[in-house]
Design a protein around this motif. Sequence first.
Motif, short mmCIF file in Angstrom:
data_model
loop_
_atom_site.label_atom_id
_atom_site.label_comp_id
_atom_site.label_asym_id
_atom_site.label_seq_id
_atom_site.Cartn_x
_atom_site.Cartn_y
_atom_site.Cartn_z
N ILE A 106 0.87 -1.17 0.00
CA ILE A 106 0.00 0.00 0.00
C ILE A 106 0.91 1.23 0.00
CG2 ILE A 106 -1.78 1.28 1.24
CD1 ILE A 106 -2.57 -1.35 2.60
N PRO A 107 1.03 1.88 -1.15
CA PRO A 107 1.87 3.08 -1.18
C PRO A 107 1.28 4.17 -0.29
CG PRO A 107 1.37 2.33 -3.40
CD PRO A 107 0.50 1.55 -2.46
N LEU A 108 2.12 4.84 0.45
CA LEU A 108 1.67 5.90 1.34
C LEU A 108 2.65 7.06 1.24
CD1 LEU A 108 -0.16 6.93 3.65
CD2 LEU A 108 1.45 5.84 5.23
N ASP A 109 2.18 8.14 0.68
CA ASP A 109 3.02 9.33 0.54
C ASP A 109 2.62 10.34 1.60
OD1 ASP A 109 4.26 8.28 -1.74
OD2 ASP A 109 2.71 9.09 -3.05
N VAL A 110 3.59 10.81 2.35
CA VAL A 110 3.35 11.86 3.34
C VAL A 110 4.44 12.92 3.18
CG1 VAL A 110 2.20 10.35 5.00
CG2 VAL A 110 4.65 10.68 5.15
N GLN A 111 4.12 14.12 3.61
CA GLN A 111 5.14 15.17 3.57
C GLN A 111 6.25 14.82 4.55
OE1 GLN A 111 2.89 18.71 4.43
NE2 GLN A 111 2.43 19.02 2.27
N LYS A 112 7.45 15.27 4.25
CA LYS A 112 8.61 14.94 5.07
C LYS A 112 8.41 15.32 6.53
CE LYS A 112 12.01 15.11 1.40
NZ LYS A 112 13.24 15.73 0.90
N GLU A 113 7.78 16.45 6.77
CA GLU A 113 7.55 16.89 8.14
C GLU A 113 6.62 15.92 8.87
OE1 GLU A 113 6.89 18.90 5.44
OE2 GLU A 113 8.74 20.06 5.49
N LYS A 114 5.59 15.46 8.17
CA LYS A 114 4.64 14.53 8.77
C LYS A 114 5.34 13.20 9.05
CE LYS A 114 0.54 13.50 10.18
NZ LYS A 114 -0.06 14.20 11.31
N TYR A 115 6.22 12.75 8.14
CA TYR A 115 6.96 11.52 8.36
C TYR A 115 7.81 11.63 9.62
CZ TYR A 115 10.30 7.77 8.09
OH TYR A 115 11.07 6.68 8.41
N LYS A 168 7.63 9.18 12.72
CA LYS A 168 8.83 8.46 13.15
C LYS A 168 9.14 8.75 14.61
CE LYS A 168 13.56 7.27 12.00
NZ LYS A 168 13.58 6.39 13.14
N ALA A 169 9.01 9.99 15.03
CA ALA A 169 9.25 10.34 16.44
C ALA A 169 8.27 9.62 17.36
CB ALA A 169 9.16 11.86 16.62
N ALA A 170 7.01 9.56 16.95
CA ALA A 170 6.00 8.87 17.76
C ALA A 170 6.29 7.37 17.81
CB ALA A 170 4.61 9.13 17.20
N ALA A 171 6.68 6.80 16.68
CA ALA A 171 7.01 5.37 16.64
C ALA A 171 8.23 5.08 17.52
CB ALA A 171 7.27 4.93 15.20
N LYS A 208 8.86 0.37 15.05
CA LYS A 208 9.28 0.85 13.74
C LYS A 208 8.09 1.56 13.11
CE LYS A 208 12.71 -2.71 13.00
NZ LYS A 208 13.95 -2.01 12.88
N VAL A 209 8.35 2.44 12.15
CA VAL A 209 7.29 3.24 11.52
C VAL A 209 6.23 2.33 10.91
CG1 VAL A 209 6.78 4.86 9.65
CG2 VAL A 209 8.76 5.25 11.11
N ASN A 210 6.63 1.30 10.19
CA ASN A 210 5.68 0.39 9.55
C ASN A 210 4.74 -0.24 10.57
OD1 ASN A 210 4.57 -1.01 7.34
ND2 ASN A 210 5.93 -2.74 7.66
N GLY A 211 5.29 -0.76 11.64
CA GLY A 211 4.47 -1.38 12.68
C GLY A 211 3.57 -0.37 13.36
N TYR A 212 4.08 0.83 13.57
CA TYR A 212 3.30 1.89 14.21
C TYR A 212 2.07 2.24 13.36
CZ TYR A 212 2.37 6.26 16.69
OH TYR A 212 1.78 7.27 17.42
N ILE A 213 2.27 2.37 12.07
CA ILE A 213 1.17 2.69 11.16
C ILE A 213 0.15 1.54 11.13
CG2 ILE A 213 0.55 3.08 8.74
CD1 ILE A 213 3.23 4.65 8.50
N LYS A 214 0.64 0.31 11.04
CA LYS A 214 -0.27 -0.85 11.02
C LYS A 214 -1.10 -0.92 12.30
CE LYS A 214 2.56 -3.88 8.12
NZ LYS A 214 3.35 -5.12 8.12
#
Length: 61
Positions: free
Chosen positions: A22-31, A35-38, A44-50
Amino acid sequence: MPMTDQRKDYLYSYQKKNLKRIPLDVQKEKYEEIKAAADAAGEKVNGYIKKAIDERMARES
């Protein structure tokens, strides 16, 4: 230890059969926020999003 061609073929076959990208594009600031929250959650970011998706789906069902 390098991965063998047989192992690469197996992984490719497994991924093709069992996974859907599932492609997911976010602005760099949002990433960086994600990442900080994860990182703060020790994930990891992937697991956090899932996990976030799973939690929302559970709330809405």
